[in-house]
Design an enzyme around this catalytic site. Structure first.
Site, PDB file in Angstrom:
ATOM      1  CG  HIS A 123      -8.367   6.433   1.641  1.00  0.00           C
ATOM      2  ND1 HIS A 123      -8.451   6.121   0.303  1.00  0.00           N
ATOM      3  CD2 HIS A 123      -7.774   5.376   2.241  1.00  0.00           C
ATOM      4  CE1 HIS A 123      -7.924   4.910   0.114  1.00  0.00           C
ATOM      5  NE2 HIS A 123      -7.502   4.443   1.279  1.00  0.00           N
ATOM      6  CG  HIS A 180      -9.114   6.812   5.759  1.00  0.00           C
ATOM      7  ND1 HIS A 180     -10.113   5.897   5.521  1.00  0.00           N
ATOM      8  CD2 HIS A 180      -7.983   6.091   5.964  1.00  0.00           C
ATOM      9  CE1 HIS A 180      -9.610   4.674   5.573  1.00  0.00           C
ATOM     10  NE2 HIS A 180      -8.326   4.765   5.855  1.00  0.00           N
ATOM     11  NE  ARG A 201      -4.271   5.129  10.080  1.00  0.00           N
ATOM     12  CZ  ARG A 201      -4.620   4.384   9.036  1.00  0.00           C
ATOM     13  NH1 ARG A 201      -3.819   3.401   8.604  1.00  0.00           N
ATOM     14  NH2 ARG A 201      -5.762   4.598   8.415  1.00  0.00           N
ATOM     15  CD  GLU A 246      -2.903  -1.065   2.339  1.00  0.00           C
ATOM     16  OE1 GLU A 246      -3.555  -0.043   2.563  1.00  0.00           O
ATOM     17  OE2 GLU A 246      -2.974  -2.072   3.052  1.00  0.00           O
TER      18      GLU A 246
HETATM   19  C1  SIN Z   1      -7.010   1.107   2.597  1.00  0.00           C
HETATM   20  O1  SIN Z   1      -7.240  -0.087   2.501  1.00  0.00           O
HETATM   21  O2  SIN Z   1      -6.783   1.825   1.635  1.00  0.00           O
HETATM   22  C2  SIN Z   1      -7.032   1.746   3.949  1.00  0.00           C
HETATM   23  C3  SIN Z   1      -6.084   1.084   4.846  1.00  0.00           C
HETATM   24  C4  SIN Z   1      -5.734   2.011   5.969  1.00  0.00           C
HETATM   25  O3  SIN Z   1      -6.405   3.010   6.194  1.00  0.00           O
HETATM   26  O4  SIN Z   1      -4.738   1.741   6.629  1.00  0.00           O
END
Ligand code: SIN
Length: 479
Positions: A222, A327, A362, A106
């Site tokens: 997000h 988010h 974060r 990610e």
């Molecule tokens: C996501 O799956 O994009 C969010 C994961 C997160 O907020 O850590």
């Protein structure tokens, strides 16, 4: 007494065994938590080529080095153990064809290190297992459908709560310790990936009794929530989809992140979210293209597929309209590494708390991780206190109730969300923050949410340089 049924609250309650715990939740079964909606998974250095130090460096880089380094070291060192603990509880993390944990990648991570379950249903899988554990735990008494709105203090220590059930009946309960595990504040913004209950209720309650807060201006946005016109709580389109190769585009199909960051679509969230925000300002839309992913990708992303199909979009053949959305709250009630707030008898854990681990932004998939590890750490601390008969209660002293206060009427609540979205969203400036703070000050007498928003806007106004998720369009220099 634990208030809140997300991962942090459940982990705290479980670790308190065998001492009796009351777990109070707003929803009947705790299903309204942000934990349930988490898609990515749990970040941990589990691959032999990865290390906790590398995980820590990514956490610090995403957090703009505003993090507490000792907390980051501890979190990243403990992360593999957290995954093993969850496995021991019964969480079946996804595996590859060779039977190894299938680690996803990610934004902000230099390597693939996110353990996930049920594809993109990691939060739901973790919560289902922990809820079952809690239901079977003889030391935990679960009470759903209640709203804790008042704390009882004796002298200056918290010694109980007052709550209201779904019929409006009030009840009072004493407690040797009260843990707020009430989640974040995303629902105070017009567009959020959070559930409606993530409205800062626990943060407001803690502030009302004088607990110190920290970093409340740092709100993570997000980049990819599903853009549903007129909706407040939007389904998340997990970053792991970009990790698998999907990319952001403008209306003409040009790559949104090209040339802007070496990690392009997997740059830290604040950077990507700002580009999506700009695309919306420019042309009213932004798109995520997953059409060229390996055939069958959708079996790894059942939650994304279902959310898109439910809104008439087939992501296998169509681009996904996306919006930035609030988010995660990095700030919160200021706590030490164990979860103690500045008020005796009051503890906080998970998103409502700020122990400094996330810094100004974060890192992806560090939040369920924090909930598990900090919840268990706090539960063990409180169990030790029970064993040693440590109490915050004084033999004598004046009792007083401190209430969060009335909530805003719904029309004003909608106005507040829009105000925060425009003034304190992915981009901020002095004039916008000042005007929004003035509006919130006027509304503050009508509901606690306006008062809380006012605190956030003041904090954002006084941090005049950009840092992590707090981006000041009127400051050229990053601090
Ligand atoms: C996501 O799956 O994009 C969010 C994961 C997160 O907020 O850590």
């Amino acid at each position: 007494m634990v208030v809140g049924g997300g991962v942090a609250g459940l982990a705290t309650a479980l670790a308190l065994a065998p001492w009796p715990v009351r777990l109070l939740c707003r929803a009947h079964d705790g299903s309204d938590t942000a934990s349930v909606l988490a898609q990515g998974g749990i970040a941990a250095a589990l691959d032999s080529a990865d290390t906790p130090v590398a995980h820590a460096l990514d956490t610090l880089a995403a957090g703009a080095q505003h993090n507490d380094p000792a907390m980051v070291r501890w979190l990243c060192q403990q992360a593999p153990e957290a995954v093993r603990w969850l496995q021991a509880q019964g969480v079946a993390f996804d595996r590859d064809a060779a039977g190894r944990l299938d680690l996803g990648r990610e934004g902000g991570h230099q390597v693939a290190r996110v353990a996930h379950a049920g594809g993109d249903a990691s939060g739901a899988a973790v919560m289902a297992v922990l809820r079952q554990r809690v239901q079977r735990a003889a030391h935990i008494q679960w009470r759903g459908d209640v709203e804790v709105d008042t704390l009882l203090l004796r002298d200056s220590a918290v010694v109980g709560v007052r709550f209201r059930d779904s019929c409006g009946r009030e009840q009072e309960m004493g407690a040797s310790a009260v843990v707020l595990a009430t989640g974040g504040i995303g629902a105070l913004f017009a567009r959020t990936s959070n559930p409606p209950g993530a409205d800062g209720n626990g943060l407001a309650l803690g502030l009302r009794v004088g607990a110190r807060a920290r970093d409340i201006e740092f709100v993570q946005f997000h980049p990819t929530a599903l853009d549903i016109a007129g909706s407040h709580c939007l389904p998340l389109i997990t970053e792991a989809l970009r990790g698998a190769g999907a990319h952001l585009q403008d209306g003409a199909g040009r790559r949104l992140m090209a040339g802007l960051h070496p990690q392009q679509d997997l740059a830290p969230r604040d950077i990507v979210a700002r580009q999506v925000w700009h695309a919306h300002r420019r042309e009213g839309a932004a798109w995520l293209d997953a059409r060229e992913l390996k055939p069958g990708w959708e079996s790894h992303f059942p939650t994304v597929l279902a959310a898109c199909l439910a809104h008439g979009i087939d992501p296998r053949t169509q681009r996904i309209p996306v919006s930035a959305a609030s988010h995660f709250h990095m700030g919160g009630l200021s706590v030490d590494a164990d979860g103690r707030t500045s008020v005796a008898g009051l503890y906080a854990v998970g998103e409502v708390a700020c122990n400094g681990v996330h810094g100004a932004n974060r890192l992806a998939s560090n939040s369920l991780l924090e909930g598990v590890l900090c919840g268990r750490r706090l539960g063990v601390l409180l169990a030790d206190m029970c064993a040693q008969n440590v109490s915050h209660k004084t033999a004598s002293g004046r009792y007083r109730w401190v209430a969060r206060g009335i909530g805003l009427p719904s029309a004003l609540m909608a106005e507040l969300r829009t105000t925060l979205w425009h003034a304190a969203g992915p981009e901020r400036d002095a004039a916008g923050l000042r005007q929004a703070a003035q509006a919130c000050a006027q509304w503050a007498g009508q509901g606690w949410q306006a008062w809380l928003a006012h605190e956030l806007l003041l904090a954002a106004g006084s941090r005049t340089h950009s840092l992590g998720s707090h981006h000041r369009a009127d400051s050229a220099v990053a601090g």
